[in-house]
Design a protein around this motif. Structure first.
Motif, PDB file in Angstrom:
ATOM      1  N   SER A  57       0.668  -1.336   0.070  1.00  0.00           N
ATOM      2  CA  SER A  57       0.032  -0.040   0.198  1.00  0.00           C
ATOM      3  C   SER A  57       0.916   1.300  -0.104  1.00  0.00           C
ATOM      4  O   SER A  57       0.525   1.957  -0.747  1.00  0.00           O
ATOM      5  N   GLN A  58       1.872   1.135   0.939  1.00  0.00           N
ATOM      6  CA  GLN A  58       2.797   2.453   0.941  1.00  0.00           C
ATOM      7  C   GLN A  58       3.416   2.670  -0.365  1.00  0.00           C
ATOM      8  O   GLN A  58       3.870   3.611  -1.031  1.00  0.00           O
ATOM      9  N   ARG A  59       3.968   1.416  -1.035  1.00  0.00           N
ATOM     10  CA  ARG A  59       4.629   1.537  -2.389  1.00  0.00           C
ATOM     11  C   ARG A  59       3.717   2.006  -3.524  1.00  0.00           C
ATOM     12  O   ARG A  59       4.159   3.026  -4.142  1.00  0.00           O
ATOM     13  N   ALA A  60       2.578   1.623  -3.358  1.00  0.00           N
ATOM     14  CA  ALA A  60       1.522   2.283  -4.374  1.00  0.00           C
ATOM     15  C   ALA A  60       1.264   3.767  -4.391  1.00  0.00           C
ATOM     16  O   ALA A  60       1.167   4.663  -5.290  1.00  0.00           O
ATOM     17  N   LEU A  61       1.251   4.265  -3.129  1.00  0.00           N
ATOM     18  CA  LEU A  61       0.933   5.742  -2.826  1.00  0.00           C
ATOM     19  C   LEU A  61       2.356   6.298  -3.278  1.00  0.00           C
ATOM     20  O   LEU A  61       2.258   7.349  -3.798  1.00  0.00           O
ATOM     21  N   ALA A  62       3.462   5.914  -2.867  1.00  0.00           N
ATOM     22  CA  ALA A  62       4.834   6.658  -2.934  1.00  0.00           C
ATOM     23  C   ALA A  62       4.816   6.798  -4.750  1.00  0.00           C
ATOM     24  O   ALA A  62       5.386   7.782  -5.096  1.00  0.00           O
ATOM     25  N   MET A  63       4.341   5.621  -5.337  1.00  0.00           N
ATOM     26  CA  MET A  63       4.663   5.627  -6.654  1.00  0.00           C
ATOM     27  C   MET A  63       3.932   6.539  -7.145  1.00  0.00           C
ATOM     28  O   MET A  63       4.035   7.263  -8.261  1.00  0.00           O
ATOM     29  N   GLN A  64       2.574   6.866  -6.869  1.00  0.00           N
ATOM     30  CA  GLN A  64       1.671   7.668  -7.530  1.00  0.00           C
ATOM     31  C   GLN A  64       2.113   9.123  -7.298  1.00  0.00           C
ATOM     32  O   GLN A  64       2.057   9.868  -8.283  1.00  0.00           O
ATOM     33  N   LYS A  65       2.651   9.290  -6.129  1.00  0.00           N
ATOM     34  CA  LYS A  65       3.090  10.673  -5.906  1.00  0.00           C
ATOM     35  C   LYS A  65       4.366  11.167  -6.596  1.00  0.00           C
ATOM     36  O   LYS A  65       4.588  12.313  -7.343  1.00  0.00           O
ATOM     37  N   ALA A  66       5.356  10.120  -7.078  1.00  0.00           N
ATOM     38  CA  ALA A  66       6.467  10.282  -7.884  1.00  0.00           C
ATOM     39  C   ALA A  66       5.989  10.674  -8.979  1.00  0.00           C
ATOM     40  O   ALA A  66       6.733  11.296  -9.972  1.00  0.00           O
ATOM     41  N   CYS A  67       4.549   9.940  -9.486  1.00  0.00           N
ATOM     42  CA  CYS A  67       4.604  10.168 -11.082  1.00  0.00           C
ATOM     43  C   CYS A  67       3.878  11.456 -11.236  1.00  0.00           C
ATOM     44  O   CYS A  67       3.930  11.938 -12.272  1.00  0.00           O
ATOM     45  N   GLU A  68       3.535  12.211 -10.156  1.00  0.00           N
ATOM     46  CA  GLU A  68       2.817  13.471 -10.293  1.00  0.00           C
ATOM     47  C   GLU A  68       3.962  14.633 -10.329  1.00  0.00           C
ATOM     48  O   GLU A  68       3.534  15.874 -10.573  1.00  0.00           O
ATOM     49  N   LEU A  69       5.163  14.218 -10.078  1.00  0.00           N
ATOM     50  CA  LEU A  69       6.253  15.373 -10.083  1.00  0.00           C
ATOM     51  C   LEU A  69       6.677  15.802 -11.410  1.00  0.00           C
ATOM     52  O   LEU A  69       7.023  16.948 -11.691  1.00  0.00           O
ATOM     53  N   ALA A  70       6.603  14.855 -12.505  1.00  0.00           N
ATOM     54  CA  ALA A  70       7.157  15.173 -13.798  1.00  0.00           C
ATOM     55  C   ALA A  70       6.298  14.248 -14.611  1.00  0.00           C
ATOM     56  O   ALA A  70       6.141  13.116 -14.720  1.00  0.00           O
ATOM     57  N   PRO A  71       6.407  14.824 -16.028  1.00  0.00           N
ATOM     58  CA  PRO A  71       5.555  13.924 -17.108  1.00  0.00           C
ATOM     59  C   PRO A  71       6.550  12.761 -17.510  1.00  0.00           C
ATOM     60  O   PRO A  71       7.594  13.060 -17.634  1.00  0.00           O
ATOM     61  N   SER A  72       5.836  11.609 -17.249  1.00  0.00           N
ATOM     62  CA  SER A  72       6.906  10.490 -17.578  1.00  0.00           C
ATOM     63  C   SER A  72       5.742   9.310 -18.107  1.00  0.00           C
ATOM     64  O   SER A  72       4.728   9.303 -18.025  1.00  0.00           O
ATOM     65  N   THR A  73       6.452   8.557 -18.602  1.00  0.00           N
ATOM     66  CA  THR A  73       5.502   7.311 -19.221  1.00  0.00           C
ATOM     67  C   THR A  73       6.458   6.172 -19.443  1.00  0.00           C
ATOM     68  O   THR A  73       7.530   6.075 -19.060  1.00  0.00           O
ATOM     69  N   MET A  74       5.985   5.054 -20.130  1.00  0.00           N
ATOM     70  CA  MET A  74       6.706   3.797 -20.622  1.00  0.00           C
ATOM     71  C   MET A  74       6.253   3.382 -21.854  1.00  0.00           C
ATOM     72  O   MET A  74       5.233   3.934 -22.382  1.00  0.00           O
ATOM     73  N   ALA A  75       6.935   2.753 -22.473  1.00  0.00           N
ATOM     74  CA  ALA A  75       6.611   2.210 -23.840  1.00  0.00           C
ATOM     75  C   ALA A  75       7.154   0.734 -24.061  1.00  0.00           C
ATOM     76  O   ALA A  75       8.137   0.380 -23.479  1.00  0.00           O
ATOM     77  N   ALA A  76       6.098  -0.052 -24.967  1.00  0.00           N
ATOM     78  CA  ALA A  76       6.546  -1.239 -25.166  1.00  0.00           C
ATOM     79  C   ALA A  76       7.288  -1.653 -26.302  1.00  0.00           C
ATOM     80  O   ALA A  76       6.848  -0.896 -27.353  1.00  0.00           O
ATOM     81  N   VAL A  77       8.350  -1.981 -26.355  1.00  0.00           N
ATOM     82  CA  VAL A  77       9.299  -2.281 -27.754  1.00  0.00           C
ATOM     83  C   VAL A  77       9.520  -3.691 -28.074  1.00  0.00           C
ATOM     84  O   VAL A  77       9.839  -4.810 -27.280  1.00  0.00           O
ATOM     85  N   LEU A  78       8.847  -4.124 -29.358  1.00  0.00           N
ATOM     86  CA  LEU A  78       8.742  -5.764 -29.658  1.00  0.00           C
ATOM     87  C   LEU A  78       9.922  -5.755 -30.970  1.00  0.00           C
ATOM     88  O   LEU A  78       9.870  -4.945 -31.766  1.00  0.00           O
ATOM     89  N   GLY A  79      10.592  -7.046 -31.011  1.00  0.00           N
ATOM     90  CA  GLY A  79      11.148  -7.247 -32.117  1.00  0.00           C
ATOM     91  C   GLY A  79      12.876  -6.814 -32.243  1.00  0.00           C
ATOM     92  O   GLY A  79      13.262  -6.758 -33.146  1.00  0.00           O
ATOM     93  N   LEU A  80      13.493  -6.093 -31.039  1.00  0.00           N
ATOM     94  CA  LEU A  80      14.561  -5.887 -31.188  1.00  0.00           C
ATOM     95  C   LEU A  80      15.519  -6.421 -30.017  1.00  0.00           C
ATOM     96  O   LEU A  80      15.031  -7.042 -28.872  1.00  0.00           O
ATOM     97  N   GLU A  81      16.606  -6.808 -30.138  1.00  0.00           N
ATOM     98  CA  GLU A  81      17.678  -7.379 -29.122  1.00  0.00           C
ATOM     99  C   GLU A  81      17.899  -6.440 -28.065  1.00  0.00           C
ATOM    100  O   GLU A  81      17.824  -5.234 -28.348  1.00  0.00           O
TER     101      GLU A  81
END
Length: 298
Positions: free
Chosen positions: A111-135
């Motif tokens: 629970s603490q991890r989830a809330l801490a991650m949420q707070k960190a997400c709100e500090l700056a625009p950030s994201t993730m992307a899936a990459v397929l087919g490369l080493e």
């Protein structure tokens, strides 16, 4: 050898855990205990909430943890792992199932991890992307060449890697990855850049909570995301858990190492079958299955 593996965020579904609650007195008690620990009726959201309700940060991670851990406990004597592992959040489920953490302490940390991650997400625009087919090394090299923060975050299986970081840097990396021959480089609908330096504020917050929590020696080795090796020492487990938020999830390497160490069967404990699919892509010769709770007959 039989490995029990525990899924991470994204495996949630409406109605998760309801069958356990309705047919197991122990499960019912644990769910009610979870409601009290969290301070809100998470069971209402898990059993009756919409997909949108389940996406709430304070719900998603504890819900997957609860489903996985309570399912493992409901298996009784049938739960006999030679080793365990969990993908990201799933590492906490694995540690509780293996006896390294109590149910209460594991849930509090999640629970603490989830809330801490949420707070960190709100500090700056950030994201993730899936990459397929490369080493992997090509993806790593391209990320290293991009201005800004973008890193390899999840090594899910051969040819499938997730990158994470500042939104602009991830977008630039996706363009370069496509030019380098990636089949896909797709921005994911996530709240932020998990398993990247962008999670440093969350890592610091969670570190204090982990340091103040009592860990025991697990009943069997746990292959942790950060090292992709078998760990049994409590202090090493804690250090790796703290590092996990800003370090990549080395799932491909963990599965390869488990197989090299003699694992022939993987049982996924929790919602979904994502990890079984990844294991099969890493090595088609091993057996996979879902842990199932047998409803008592009356």
């Amino acid at each position: 050898m039989n490995a029990y593996i525990f899924p991470g965020q994204g495996a949630q579904f409406t109605g998760m855990g309801l069958d356990l609650y309705e047919h197991s007195k122990e499960a019912q008690e644990l769910f009610e205990q979870a409601n009290a620990i969290l301070g809100f009726p998470i069971t209402d959201v898990m059993f009756e909430g919409s997909a949108e309700d389940l996406k709430q940060t304070k719900v998603t991670q504890p819900a997957i943890f609860l489903h996985s851990v309570i399912l493992a406990k409901s298996l009784g004597d049938a739960f006999k792992p030679d080793l365990v592992a969990g993908h990201s959040l799933g590492e906490f489920s694995a540690l509780v199932a293996a006896g390294a953490l109590t149910f209460k302490d594991g849930l509090k940390l999640v629970s603490q991890r989830a809330l801490a991650m949420q707070k960190a997400c709100e500090l700056a625009p950030s994201t993730m992307a899936a990459v397929l087919g490369l080493e992997d090394n090509i993806v790593e090299d391209i990320c290293n060449a991009i201005d800004g923060v973008v890193v390899a975050a999840n090594y899910n299986c051969l040819g499938q890697l997730v990158i994470s970081g500042e939104t602009s840097a991830v977008e630039k990396a996706c363009e370069s990855l496509k030019e380098a021959g990636a089949k896909r480089a797709l921005i994911l609908p996530v709240g932020g850049a998990f398993h990247s330096p962008m999670m440093e504020p969350a890592r610091e917050e969670l570190a204090a909570a982990i340091e103040n929590t009592t860990f025991s020696k697990p009943n069997c080795p746990i292959y942790q995301n950060v090292t992709a090796t078998a760990i049994t020492d409590e202090n090493e487990i804690k250090a790796n858990l703290i590092s996990q938020l800003t370090a990549p999830v080395r799932w491909t390497q963990s599965v390869q190492q488990m197989i090299a160490d003699g694992t022939t069967h993987f049982t996924e404990v929790g919602p979904g079958k994502v990890l079984q699919g990844l294991v099969k892509k890493i090595d088609r010769t091993v057996e996979t299955a879902s842990a199932t709770f047998n409803t008592p007959t009356t």
